[in-house]
Design a protein around this motif. Structure first.
Motif, short mmCIF file in Angstrom:
data_model
loop_
_atom_site.label_atom_id
_atom_site.label_comp_id
_atom_site.label_asym_id
_atom_site.label_seq_id
_atom_site.Cartn_x
_atom_site.Cartn_y
_atom_site.Cartn_z
N VAL A 414 0.86 -1.18 0.00
CA VAL A 414 0.00 0.00 0.00
C VAL A 414 0.90 1.24 0.00
CG1 VAL A 414 -1.80 1.29 1.20
CG2 VAL A 414 -1.83 -1.21 1.24
N VAL A 415 0.71 2.10 -0.99
CA VAL A 415 1.50 3.32 -1.12
C VAL A 415 0.58 4.53 -0.99
CG1 VAL A 415 2.99 4.69 -2.64
CG2 VAL A 415 3.20 2.20 -2.59
N ASP A 416 0.98 5.45 -0.12
CA ASP A 416 0.23 6.69 0.09
C ASP A 416 1.25 7.82 0.14
OD1 ASP A 416 -1.48 8.73 0.71
OD2 ASP A 416 -2.02 8.00 2.70
N ASN A 417 1.32 8.63 -0.91
CA ASN A 417 2.26 9.75 -0.89
C ASN A 417 1.55 11.04 -1.30
OD1 ASN A 417 2.20 9.74 -3.82
ND2 ASN A 417 3.74 8.11 -3.77
N PHE A 418 2.15 12.15 -0.90
CA PHE A 418 1.52 13.45 -1.15
C PHE A 418 2.60 14.50 -1.30
CE2 PHE A 418 -1.44 16.98 -0.48
CZ PHE A 418 -2.54 16.51 -1.18
N SER A 419 2.33 15.48 -2.16
CA SER A 419 3.33 16.51 -2.43
C SER A 419 2.68 17.87 -2.57
CB SER A 419 4.10 16.16 -3.72
OG SER A 419 5.05 17.15 -4.02
N TYR A 420 3.23 18.86 -1.84
CA TYR A 420 2.90 20.26 -2.03
C TYR A 420 4.04 20.92 -2.82
CZ TYR A 420 -0.53 19.65 1.75
OH TYR A 420 -1.56 19.22 2.53
N MET A 421 3.78 22.08 -3.39
CA MET A 421 4.84 22.73 -4.15
C MET A 421 4.68 24.25 -4.13
SD MET A 421 3.69 22.23 -8.14
CE MET A 421 4.73 23.58 -8.68
N ASP A 422 5.76 24.93 -4.48
CA ASP A 422 5.75 26.38 -4.71
C ASP A 422 5.84 26.57 -6.22
OD1 ASP A 422 6.43 29.08 -5.09
OD2 ASP A 422 7.40 29.19 -3.14
N ASP A 423 4.86 27.24 -6.82
CA ASP A 423 4.83 27.38 -8.27
C ASP A 423 5.41 28.69 -8.77
OD1 ASP A 423 2.87 29.08 -7.42
OD2 ASP A 423 1.39 28.47 -8.92
N ASP A 424 6.20 29.40 -7.94
CA ASP A 424 6.80 30.66 -8.38
C ASP A 424 7.99 30.42 -9.32
OD1 ASP A 424 5.02 32.19 -6.99
OD2 ASP A 424 6.31 32.44 -5.24
N PHE A 425 8.67 29.27 -9.18
CA PHE A 425 9.83 28.90 -10.00
C PHE A 425 10.84 30.06 -10.08
CE2 PHE A 425 6.18 26.57 -12.00
CZ PHE A 425 6.50 25.34 -11.46
N LEU A 443 6.52 26.14 0.48
CA LEU A 443 6.31 24.78 -0.01
C LEU A 443 4.87 24.33 0.12
CD1 LEU A 443 9.55 23.01 1.30
CD2 LEU A 443 9.14 24.13 -0.89
N ARG A 444 4.07 25.05 0.88
CA ARG A 444 2.65 24.70 1.02
C ARG A 444 1.77 25.61 0.16
NH1 ARG A 444 0.86 20.36 4.60
NH2 ARG A 444 2.81 19.56 5.46
N ASP A 445 2.36 26.17 -0.90
CA ASP A 445 1.63 27.12 -1.73
C ASP A 445 0.44 26.46 -2.41
OD1 ASP A 445 0.98 29.45 -2.99
OD2 ASP A 445 2.43 29.24 -4.60
N ILE A 446 0.69 25.40 -3.14
CA ILE A 446 -0.41 24.70 -3.81
C ILE A 446 -0.17 23.19 -3.69
CG2 ILE A 446 -0.76 26.57 -5.47
CD1 ILE A 446 0.59 24.83 -7.57
N VAL A 447 -1.25 22.45 -3.94
CA VAL A 447 -1.17 21.00 -3.91
C VAL A 447 -0.70 20.50 -5.27
CG1 VAL A 447 -2.45 18.85 -3.67
CG2 VAL A 447 -2.95 20.78 -2.16
N ARG A 448 0.35 19.70 -5.28
CA ARG A 448 0.83 19.12 -6.54
C ARG A 448 0.12 17.80 -6.82
NH1 ARG A 448 5.47 15.70 -7.73
NH2 ARG A 448 5.97 15.84 -9.93
N GLY A 449 -0.22 17.08 -5.76
CA GLY A 449 -0.89 15.80 -5.95
C GLY A 449 -0.16 14.70 -5.21
N GLY A 450 -0.56 13.48 -5.52
CA GLY A 450 0.06 12.35 -4.85
C GLY A 450 -0.51 11.05 -5.38
N GLY A 451 -0.27 10.00 -4.63
CA GLY A 451 -0.73 8.69 -5.04
C GLY A 451 -1.30 7.92 -3.87
N ASP A 452 -2.24 7.07 -4.16
CA ASP A 452 -2.84 6.19 -3.16
C ASP A 452 -3.28 4.93 -3.90
OD1 ASP A 452 -4.02 4.93 -1.07
OD2 ASP A 452 -5.57 6.45 -0.71
N GLY A 487 -6.25 1.95 -7.50
CA GLY A 487 -5.91 3.26 -6.99
C GLY A 487 -5.38 4.16 -8.09
N GLU A 488 -4.81 5.31 -7.70
CA GLU A 488 -4.27 6.23 -8.68
C GLU A 488 -3.01 6.89 -8.15
OE1 GLU A 488 -6.51 10.46 -7.91
OE2 GLU A 488 -7.46 9.05 -9.31
N SER A 489 -2.22 7.43 -9.07
CA SER A 489 -0.99 8.13 -8.72
C SER A 489 -0.90 9.39 -9.56
CB SER A 489 0.23 7.23 -8.96
OG SER A 489 1.43 7.92 -8.67
N TYR A 490 -0.93 10.54 -8.89
CA TYR A 490 -0.87 11.84 -9.55
C TYR A 490 -1.88 11.95 -10.70
CZ TYR A 490 3.23 12.78 -6.74
OH TYR A 490 4.07 12.99 -5.67
N GLY A 491 -3.12 11.52 -10.39
CA GLY A 491 -4.21 11.66 -11.33
C GLY A 491 -4.33 10.55 -12.35
#
Length: 736
Positions: A414-425, A443-452, A487-491
């Motif tokens: 079972v894999v459960d991961n999550f990622s936030y990101m800063d999109d200012d680059f 780093l908590r600017d927006i949600v990038r996604g994850g997998g479950d 399940g899904e991973s990053y959509g």
């Protein structure tokens, strides 16, 4: 007897690429280049065996007992510090390397201690045919025969790593040895690439009290402390407790790494016929300023980037913590009459928490500007449940005794991961002189996604080792598996299901002489794929086949084992990108012919003379792929590699032991955006020496990369970084 081997092996060898040529009416057949070493080795082994038999006859004439001599030879062979008598990774029959119809290697505890191989990267970098692709400071891929290694085991319990990505630093102090089977291992693992299987064999309790503790210090403020105590806790109970702690800076700017290891295991003799083993492992890795990604390889004008080897694109606030806990229970029951029942359950929990900074772009050669930053707050929780039970023993058929294994395995991940990101680059300063500060990110600017998602596998397997004659053994087996992923991973959906997938295995071993064996083996390849075609349908599984033939010979009265293998691997239905769907904008894939790999491997391991141990291996292979496949897969993989590890204890000064290891690879390259980066061939030379001050106390000195070679750690990705320069470590070890 020669008729038997020819009729038995020819069906397996029909794939051999034999070339027929005509010269003035004369027909001539020749073997392809990759198979010629096997023929040469067989000839050398035959001559050596014939000579050895002649010596035996002379000894008999002098009145010596050939039976006693044979016992002495076997004892010498098993006494080598760099070899082991049996292994179970390729089969569950407990065969020696000489009896196994596949290419196998073992890195023993002695080698790990001698050459200070404190992590899996060090161990596998010294293993014949294995390439270590250190793409980042804390993430690694391993390859063999041109394919990613995705099959890993603990004490023979398989855990698949579908993407081949190993994060963190696997400490080796809890292991007695590491076994590697090159080529596919479908019988024991079911699915995976035709690369190799890596089996990490844990230390087990001993009857006698053994205590070991050591401390070491070295370059870049390296500090390491180890302890290992083992012995009886009662009349029917044995235990072992192992700990290790390490802290060090690095040749890379700002990077530092700390890790801790705890391992405990207990054996309980429930009855005279039943042994229960309980074990627990815990390891923590903590990295400051790790590299996520690495350095750019090309400037905007297409020229290669060449900077100080200490250069890093990691920020000063970046960090990566990973923790892994493993608990296992094993029961072995002697059923009598040579039959045994063994069941094992393993639970693994892996967590990661990281604040990471990734630099991307193509910099200007003059200013060093042109890179941009991308930050991420990443967490991962991964659990695995693994269960395996099998029965093994001997049975009688046609007046001969044969071996049989029947088993069932089940696993769930079972894999459960999550990622936030800063999109200012944000734009970075000159990366060549950047000190890691000045770029703060939300780093908590927006949600990038994850997998479950969840993976389940169920398999039944069986294998038999038929003793056709005293000299001819045939291994036949199959594994029938069901896979279920949801399940899904990053959509992207990970849903897939396969039932009743059969993976056959066949192997033949013919003992041409007492010390010479010829072998051939065949294995199917199966790996599920999650990619979808333009209609949104899941592509068929990646399939293929692997053939291997070879010769193994025990030399120098059984002290050395020479193995020569030739292999031919073919893939089918490899998913390759075919473009983007104009209706949805999603990338879609189509099946291709995949990658093929043909080549040979040579390995020599054992004891040359008393006190002189050696393991040497050479690999040479060619890869081929269709135009749809990324050509860099072929470019970044070295076609030729050589590994050597040798130690010698001076007979006139037995307290002193010295050794050398050499790792060489030929030229590799990578092409991106029409420009090419070339890594010239290079070799890494390490030296060690230890001196026994007494029976209990030892001093050691290890020096790595003594020639101060500057090299990229990998061209697997379009980024890389430089390996460490010359480093030295001194240690003191006390044993009881």
């Amino acid at each position: 007897m020669r008729i038997i081997i020819i009729t038995s092996i020819i069906p397996v060898l029909e794939f051999l690429p034999i070339k027929v040529e005509q010269f003035g009416g004369i027909m001539r057949t020749t073997l392809n280049r990759c198979w010629q070493p096997c023929v040469l080795a067989a000839a050398i082994a035959f001559i050596n065996g014939a000579y050895g038999e002649g010596v035996t006859e002379n000894q008999e004439d002098e009145g010596e007992s050939p039976t006693i001599e044979l016992v002495e030879v076997r004892a010498v062979q098993s006494g080598s510090d760099y070899s082991v008598p049996t292994m179970n990774t390729a089969t569950k029959f407990g065969l020696s390397a000489f009896e196994t119809p596949q290419s196998v290697s073992v890195i023993t505890r002695a080698q790990i201690d001698d050459f200070e191989l404190d992590n899996m990267n060090d161990v596998l970098s010294l293993t014949t045919g294995i390439n270590v692709e250190s793409v980042e400071t804390d993430r690694t891929y391993y390859t063999a025969r041109g394919f990613d290694i995705t099959n890993f085991q603990y004490d023979g319990m398989g855990l698949q790593v579908p993407d081949g990505n190993i994060s963190g630093d696997i400490d080796t102090y809890a292991f007695e040895r590491v076994e590697v089977v090159r080529g596919p291992n479908g019988l024991m693992t079911g699915a995976g690439n035709p690369s190799a299987t890596v089996n990490m064999v844990r230390k087990r309790p001993t009857d006698d009290l053994q205590i070991q503790t050591s401390a070491s210090a070295g370059s870049y403020d390296h500090t390491r402390v180890e302890s290992d105590i083992s012995g009886r806790l009662g009349e029917r109970v044995r235990g072992r407790f192992v700990t290790a702690w390490q802290d060090s800076e690095s040749h890379l700017d700002r990077y530092a790494h700390e890790k801790s290891l705890v391992y405990g295991v207990v054996d309980v003799e429930i009855t005279d016929a039943t042994l229960l083993t309980l074990g627990y492992t815990w390891q923590r890795n903590k990295s400051d300023s790790p590299m996520w990604g690495a350095l750019p390889l090309l400037y905007s004008d297409g020229s290669e980037v060449s900077v100080d080897r200490s250069t890093s694109t990691a920020s000063d606030w970046a960090g990566w913590i990973s923790k892994e806990a493993q608990a296992f229970a094993e029961v072995v029951h002697d059923l009598g009459n040579g039959w045994q029942l063994k069941g094992t359950y393993t639970y693994i929990k892996h967590n990661e928490d990281a604040d990471l900074f990734y630099a991307f772009g193509t910099p200007d050669r003059e200013t060093g500007l042109g890179l941009y930053g991308y930050g991420s707050d990443y967490t991962e929780h991964n659990t695995m449940d693994l269960f395996d039970v099998y029965i093994s023993g001997q049975y009688q058929l046609a007046g001969r005794e044969h071996d049989l294994v029947l088993g069932y395995s089940w696993s769930e991940s079972v894999v459960d991961n999550f990622s936030y990101m800063d999109d200012d680059f944000p734009a970075m300063p000159d990366f060549r002189t950047w000190n890691g500060s000045g770029i703060d990110m939300n780093l908590r600017d927006i949600v990038r996604g994850g997998g479950d998602y969840k993976d389940r596998q169920r398999s039944i397997y069986g294998a038999t080792r038929l003793s056709i004659t005293d000299k001819l053994k045939v291994l036949l087996g199959a594994r029938v598996s069901d896979w279920d992923t949801s399940g899904e991973s990053y959509g992207l959906s990970q849903d897939s299901k396969y039932s009743g997938v059969t993976t056959p295995y066949a192997g033949v071993v013919y003992q041409l002489l007492d010390n010479v064996a010829l072998y051939a083996s065949y294995t199917d390849i199966f790996t599920q794929q999650t990619e979808e075609d333009i209609n949104g349908s899941r592509l068929d599984p990646l399939e293929g086949r692997s053939y291997e033939v070879g010769v193994k010979s025990e030399l120098l009265a059984g002290r050395l084992l020479l193995s020569v293998a030739a292999f031919d691997i073919e893939q089918e239905n490899l998913a390759v990108s075919a473009g983007f769907n104009p209706m949805t904008g999603d990338e879609y894939y189509e099946s291709s012919d995949g990658i093929s790999s043909q080549g040979f491997e040579v390995e020599l391991v054992g004891e040359i003379t008393r006190g002189w141990d050696v393991m040497a291996g050479y690999t040479n292979f060619d890869m081929d792929a269709n135009q749809q496949t990324d050509e860099n897969i072929i470019r970044f993989t070295p076609d030729k590699t050589f590994k050597l590890a040798s130690s010698y204890r001076l007979p006139w000064l037995p307290a002193l032991k010295m050794g050398v290891s050499v790792k060489w690879q030929d030229e590799t390259s990578r092409r991106d955006s029409g420009a090419e980066v070339i890594q010239d061939s290079y070799k890494l030379v390490d030296l060690f020496a230890n001196y026994d001050l007494s029976d209990n106390l030892r001093l050691s000195l290890n020096v790595k990369n003594v020639t101060d070679e500057k090299y990229f750690t990998s061209l697997y990705w379009a980024q890389s970084y430089y390996g460490a320069p010359t480093t030295a470590t001194a240690s003191i070890n006390w044993r009881y």
